[in-house]
Write a protein that holds these residues in place. Structure first.
Motif, PDB file in Angstrom:
ATOM      1  N   SER A  66       9.654   9.429  -3.198  1.00  0.00           N
ATOM      2  CA  SER A  66       9.633  10.713  -3.922  1.00  0.00           C
ATOM      3  C   SER A  66      10.988  11.023  -4.538  1.00  0.00           C
ATOM      4  CB  SER A  66       9.242  11.844  -2.974  1.00  0.00           C
ATOM      5  OG  SER A  66      10.119  11.878  -1.856  1.00  0.00           O
ATOM      6  N   PRO A  67      11.474  10.177  -5.447  1.00  0.00           N
ATOM      7  CA  PRO A  67      12.807  10.416  -6.017  1.00  0.00           C
ATOM      8  C   PRO A  67      12.833  11.650  -6.923  1.00  0.00           C
ATOM      9  CG  PRO A  67      11.732   8.590  -7.133  1.00  0.00           C
ATOM     10  CD  PRO A  67      10.837   8.991  -6.005  1.00  0.00           C
ATOM     11  N   GLY A  68      13.175  12.779  -6.334  1.00  0.00           N
ATOM     12  CA  GLY A  68      13.370  14.007  -7.102  1.00  0.00           C
ATOM     13  C   GLY A  68      12.151  14.537  -7.817  1.00  0.00           C
ATOM     14  N   ARG A  69      10.978  14.329  -7.250  1.00  0.00           N
ATOM     15  CA  ARG A  69       9.759  14.792  -7.932  1.00  0.00           C
ATOM     16  C   ARG A  69       9.590  16.303  -7.748  1.00  0.00           C
ATOM     17  NH1 ARG A  69       7.085  10.462  -9.881  1.00  0.00           N
ATOM     18  NH2 ARG A  69       7.365   8.460  -8.806  1.00  0.00           N
ATOM     19  N   LYS A  70       9.406  16.982  -8.874  1.00  0.00           N
ATOM     20  CA  LYS A  70       9.185  18.420  -8.866  1.00  0.00           C
ATOM     21  C   LYS A  70       7.953  18.745  -9.693  1.00  0.00           C
ATOM     22  CE  LYS A  70      14.110  19.535  -8.426  1.00  0.00           C
ATOM     23  NZ  LYS A  70      15.268  20.227  -9.052  1.00  0.00           N
ATOM     24  N   GLU A  97       7.085  22.867 -14.888  1.00  0.00           N
ATOM     25  CA  GLU A  97       7.029  24.295 -15.155  1.00  0.00           C
ATOM     26  C   GLU A  97       5.678  24.642 -15.787  1.00  0.00           C
ATOM     27  OE1 GLU A  97       9.627  27.692 -17.550  1.00  0.00           O
ATOM     28  OE2 GLU A  97      10.410  25.644 -17.323  1.00  0.00           O
ATOM     29  N   GLY A  98       5.145  25.794 -15.404  1.00  0.00           N
ATOM     30  CA  GLY A  98       3.867  26.226 -15.954  1.00  0.00           C
ATOM     31  C   GLY A  98       2.658  25.837 -15.121  1.00  0.00           C
ATOM     32  N   TYR A  99       2.891  25.251 -13.944  1.00  0.00           N
ATOM     33  CA  TYR A  99       1.802  24.855 -13.048  1.00  0.00           C
ATOM     34  C   TYR A  99       2.026  25.473 -11.670  1.00  0.00           C
ATOM     35  CZ  TYR A  99       0.638  21.279 -16.517  1.00  0.00           C
ATOM     36  OH  TYR A  99       0.294  20.626 -17.682  1.00  0.00           O
ATOM     37  N   HIS A 100       0.930  25.668 -10.932  1.00  0.00           N
ATOM     38  CA  HIS A 100       1.057  26.138  -9.554  1.00  0.00           C
ATOM     39  C   HIS A 100      -0.017  25.489  -8.692  1.00  0.00           C
ATOM     40  CE1 HIS A 100      -2.044  28.946 -11.076  1.00  0.00           C
ATOM     41  NE2 HIS A 100      -2.450  29.000  -9.822  1.00  0.00           N
ATOM     42  N   LEU A 101       0.169  25.567  -7.382  1.00  0.00           N
ATOM     43  CA  LEU A 101      -0.729  24.912  -6.425  1.00  0.00           C
ATOM     44  C   LEU A 101      -1.679  25.907  -5.777  1.00  0.00           C
ATOM     45  CD1 LEU A 101       1.803  22.651  -4.482  1.00  0.00           C
ATOM     46  CD2 LEU A 101       0.386  22.012  -6.420  1.00  0.00           C
ATOM     47  N   GLU A 102      -2.881  25.424  -5.466  1.00  0.00           N
ATOM     48  CA  GLU A 102      -3.820  26.161  -4.617  1.00  0.00           C
ATOM     49  C   GLU A 102      -4.352  25.207  -3.560  1.00  0.00           C
ATOM     50  OE1 GLU A 102      -6.922  28.173  -6.724  1.00  0.00           O
ATOM     51  OE2 GLU A 102      -5.535  29.548  -7.745  1.00  0.00           O
ATOM     52  N   ARG A 125       0.858  12.243 -17.784  1.00  0.00           N
ATOM     53  CA  ARG A 125       2.233  11.875 -18.140  1.00  0.00           C
ATOM     54  C   ARG A 125       3.227  13.010 -17.881  1.00  0.00           C
ATOM     55  NH1 ARG A 125      -1.298   9.503 -21.221  1.00  0.00           N
ATOM     56  NH2 ARG A 125      -1.445  11.257 -22.697  1.00  0.00           N
ATOM     57  N   LYS A 126       2.912  13.834 -16.889  1.00  0.00           N
ATOM     58  CA  LYS A 126       3.826  14.898 -16.473  1.00  0.00           C
ATOM     59  C   LYS A 126       4.209  14.774 -14.996  1.00  0.00           C
ATOM     60  CE  LYS A 126       1.991  18.232 -19.819  1.00  0.00           C
ATOM     61  NZ  LYS A 126       1.360  19.562 -20.006  1.00  0.00           N
ATOM     62  N   GLY A 127       3.770  13.679 -14.373  1.00  0.00           N
ATOM     63  CA  GLY A 127       4.093  13.465 -12.962  1.00  0.00           C
ATOM     64  C   GLY A 127       3.233  14.263 -11.996  1.00  0.00           C
ATOM     65  N   LEU A 128       2.130  14.837 -12.492  1.00  0.00           N
ATOM     66  CA  LEU A 128       1.312  15.688 -11.625  1.00  0.00           C
ATOM     67  C   LEU A 128       0.623  14.885 -10.525  1.00  0.00           C
ATOM     68  CD1 LEU A 128      -0.372  18.115 -14.203  1.00  0.00           C
ATOM     69  CD2 LEU A 128       1.719  18.463 -12.876  1.00  0.00           C
ATOM     70  N   GLY A 129       0.143  13.684 -10.876  1.00  0.00           N
ATOM     71  CA  GLY A 129      -0.560  12.873  -9.881  1.00  0.00           C
ATOM     72  C   GLY A 129       0.335  12.492  -8.717  1.00  0.00           C
ATOM     73  N   ALA A 130       1.563  12.061  -9.028  1.00  0.00           N
ATOM     74  CA  ALA A 130       2.505  11.691  -7.962  1.00  0.00           C
ATOM     75  C   ALA A 130       2.885  12.913  -7.135  1.00  0.00           C
ATOM     76  CB  ALA A 130       3.753  11.053  -8.579  1.00  0.00           C
ATOM     77  N   GLU A 173       2.369  16.152  -2.027  1.00  0.00           N
ATOM     78  CA  GLU A 173       1.966  17.405  -1.370  1.00  0.00           C
ATOM     79  C   GLU A 173       0.872  17.148  -0.335  1.00  0.00           C
ATOM     80  OE1 GLU A 173       3.266  20.683  -1.738  1.00  0.00           O
ATOM     81  OE2 GLU A 173       4.830  19.375  -2.549  1.00  0.00           O
ATOM     82  N   LEU A 174      -0.075  16.278  -0.668  1.00  0.00           N
ATOM     83  CA  LEU A 174      -1.111  15.911   0.299  1.00  0.00           C
ATOM     84  C   LEU A 174      -0.483  15.221   1.517  1.00  0.00           C
ATOM     85  CD1 LEU A 174      -3.825  14.567  -2.171  1.00  0.00           C
ATOM     86  CD2 LEU A 174      -4.051  16.605  -0.743  1.00  0.00           C
ATOM     87  N   GLU A 175       0.520  14.394   1.249  1.00  0.00           N
ATOM     88  CA  GLU A 175       1.203  13.704   2.350  1.00  0.00           C
ATOM     89  C   GLU A 175       1.859  14.701   3.301  1.00  0.00           C
ATOM     90  OE1 GLU A 175       4.636  10.293   3.069  1.00  0.00           O
ATOM     91  OE2 GLU A 175       4.790  11.674   1.388  1.00  0.00           O
ATOM     92  N   LYS A 176       2.428  15.768   2.771  1.00  0.00           N
ATOM     93  CA  LYS A 176       3.057  16.775   3.627  1.00  0.00           C
ATOM     94  C   LYS A 176       2.067  17.334   4.645  1.00  0.00           C
ATOM     95  CE  LYS A 176       6.469  18.496   0.287  1.00  0.00           C
ATOM     96  NZ  LYS A 176       6.834  19.683  -0.534  1.00  0.00           N
ATOM     97  N   ILE A 177       0.823  17.509   4.212  1.00  0.00           N
ATOM     98  CA  ILE A 177      -0.219  18.049   5.104  1.00  0.00           C
ATOM     99  C   ILE A 177      -0.410  17.134   6.303  1.00  0.00           C
ATOM    100  CG2 ILE A 177      -2.662  18.669   5.289  1.00  0.00           C
ATOM    101  CD1 ILE A 177      -1.101  20.589   3.499  1.00  0.00           C
ATOM    102  N   VAL A 178      -0.561  15.831   6.047  1.00  0.00           N
ATOM    103  CA  VAL A 178      -0.862  14.910   7.155  1.00  0.00           C
ATOM    104  C   VAL A 178       0.386  14.595   7.987  1.00  0.00           C
ATOM    105  CG1 VAL A 178      -2.878  13.949   6.021  1.00  0.00           C
ATOM    106  CG2 VAL A 178      -0.675  12.878   5.649  1.00  0.00           C
TER     107      VAL A 178
END
Length: 215
Positions: A103-107, A110-115, A160-165, A170-175
């Motif tokens: 996870s090299p500096g993945r953020k 801007e303009g997106y949020h999580l649910e 091509r915005k890095g959303l998939g990675a 984020e899913l990994e954080k859960i487990v």
């Protein structure tokens, strides 16, 4: 050289797949497993850890359309041993990751949020755009010390915005919060590149076959 995938591991993965989709739990069938999916285009699926006599015999016995046979083998290996009535689906890959994903500096852009949503042992994460569009989503199931990832999708307009990675991390954080560090999924050719970019590796080729027309 591919590793031999164990019967038990396939069973765990398929159980996670079924839980994420709220389907009946897999049952053992000969040397593989069966899930009653109940969908018009996938009535049931049989999954085997290896290309063996049980898989080959079943491919000769089934005549009904939209019943899938799936196995940890290449399309070329499968094609040589099954009747012509079957259609081979695009190449898939069973993939694994042990330990932290890269996870090299993945953020999050801007303009997106999580649910987040949770049910049984499943977590669904959605990445939504400002206008409410579902940009990316994915599921993870925690069971028996294993994390099973399912339906990792990014809408074409938001790629091509890095959303998939970012979603995978984020899913990994859960487990990881549950002490789980072993991860498993089945990827398409397209998805394989994404997963490899964050540290996953191919465990085995994975091939699906189906009859699409009444014989």
């Amino acid at each position: 050289m591919k590793e031999r995938v164990s019967h038990d591991l396939v069973g765990k993965w398929l159980k996670g797949w079924s839980l994420s989709r709220q389907l009946p739990i897999p049952v053992e069938y000969r040397s593989g497993f069966k899930v009653e999916v109940g969908d018009e285009k996938q009535k049931a699926r049989y999954v085997f850890s290896e290309l063996n006599d049980d898989f080959i015999e079943l491919s000769g016995q089934i005549e009904e359309p939209w019943i899938f046979l799936k196995v940890c083998a290449t399309p070329g290996e499968v094609k040589k041993l099954i009747p012509e009535k079957w259609e081979i689906q695009p190449q898939g890959y069973m993939m694994k990751c042990s330990g932290p994903m890269k996870s090299p500096g993945r953020k999050l852009c801007e303009g997106y949020h999580l649910e987040y949503e949770q049910y049984n042992s499943t977590t669904l994460i959605k990445i939504l755009a400002e206008n409410g569009d579902l940009a990316s989503s994915g599921y993870v199931v925690s069971l028996d010390g294993l994390a099973v990832y399912d339906r990792i999708v990014t809408d074409e307009k938001h790629r091509r915005k890095g959303l998939g990675a970012f979603l995978m991390l984020e899913l990994e954080k859960i487990v990881r919060s549950k002490g789980i560090s072993n991860h498993l999924l089945v990827a398409t050719e397209e998805g394989k590149a994404l997963y490899e970019s964050i540290g996953w590796e191919v465990y085995s080729p994975y091939t699906s076959i189906v009859i699409t027309q009444q014989i």
